[in-house]
Design a protein around this motif. Structure first.
Motif, PDB file in Angstrom:
ATOM      1  N   GLU A 290      74.152 -45.457  30.075  1.00  0.00           N
ATOM      2  CA  GLU A 290      74.918 -44.504  29.268  1.00  0.00           C
ATOM      3  C   GLU A 290      76.368 -44.963  29.116  1.00  0.00           C
ATOM      4  N   ARG A 291      76.960 -45.478  30.206  1.00  0.00           N
ATOM      5  CA  ARG A 291      78.326 -45.993  30.148  1.00  0.00           C
ATOM      6  C   ARG A 291      78.423 -47.133  29.144  1.00  0.00           C
ATOM      7  N   ASN A 292      77.470 -48.073  29.205  1.00  0.00           N
ATOM      8  CA  ASN A 292      77.484 -49.224  28.315  1.00  0.00           C
ATOM      9  C   ASN A 292      77.342 -48.802  26.853  1.00  0.00           C
TER      10      ASN A 292
ATOM     11  N   SER B 249      78.311 -45.966  25.626  1.00  0.00           N
ATOM     12  CA  SER B 249      79.593 -45.355  25.293  1.00  0.00           C
ATOM     13  C   SER B 249      80.639 -46.421  24.972  1.00  0.00           C
TER      14      SER B 249
ATOM     15  N   LYS C 126      79.886 -47.882  21.491  1.00  0.00           N
ATOM     16  CA  LYS C 126      80.274 -46.953  20.416  1.00  0.00           C
ATOM     17  C   LYS C 126      81.786 -46.909  20.250  1.00  0.00           C
ATOM     18  N   ALA C 127      82.496 -46.897  21.369  1.00  0.00           N
ATOM     19  CA  ALA C 127      83.964 -46.866  21.296  1.00  0.00           C
ATOM     20  C   ALA C 127      84.486 -48.122  20.617  1.00  0.00           C
TER      21      ALA C 127
ATOM     22  N   TYR D 118      87.704 -47.960  31.397  1.00  0.00           N
ATOM     23  CA  TYR D 118      86.516 -48.066  32.251  1.00  0.00           C
ATOM     24  C   TYR D 118      86.744 -48.899  33.515  1.00  0.00           C
TER      25      TYR D 118
END
Length: 87
Positions: free
Chosen positions: A51-53, A55, A58-59, A73
């Motif tokens: 999920e972090r990756n 995100s 997308k950013a 991060y």
């Protein structure tokens, strides 16, 4: 890993057969390949990192720079780039 006394879980015939090869030693009996789970599956770490990756990707697509993502991060530039350019 916890230790279990063989005579509490194995039939006596099997214990006698094992004793032909080893006595009074600790042995490890591995899981079958079918019962292995990938790293982080039980703890939820794998899902959290995925999920972090996502995100991060997308950013980056929304205009954040590698430097911005590094600071947000707490990851290195190389790690951010690996995440961004991976499939």
């Amino acid at each position: 890993m916890s230790y279990v006394k063989a005579n509490s879980i194995l039939p006596e015939e099997l214990i006698k057969e094992i004793q032909k090869y080893i006595q009074g030693e600790t042995i490890y009996i591995p899981k079958t390949k079918a019962s292995y789970q990938k790293w982080g599956t039980c703890s939820g770490a794998r899902k959290s990192i995925s999920e972090r990756n996502l995100s991060i990707k997308k950013a980056y697509q929304n205009g954040y720079s590698v430097h911005d993502l590094m600071e947000e991060y707490y990851l290195s530039a190389d790690t951010i780039k690996k995440i961004i350019y991976s499939r």
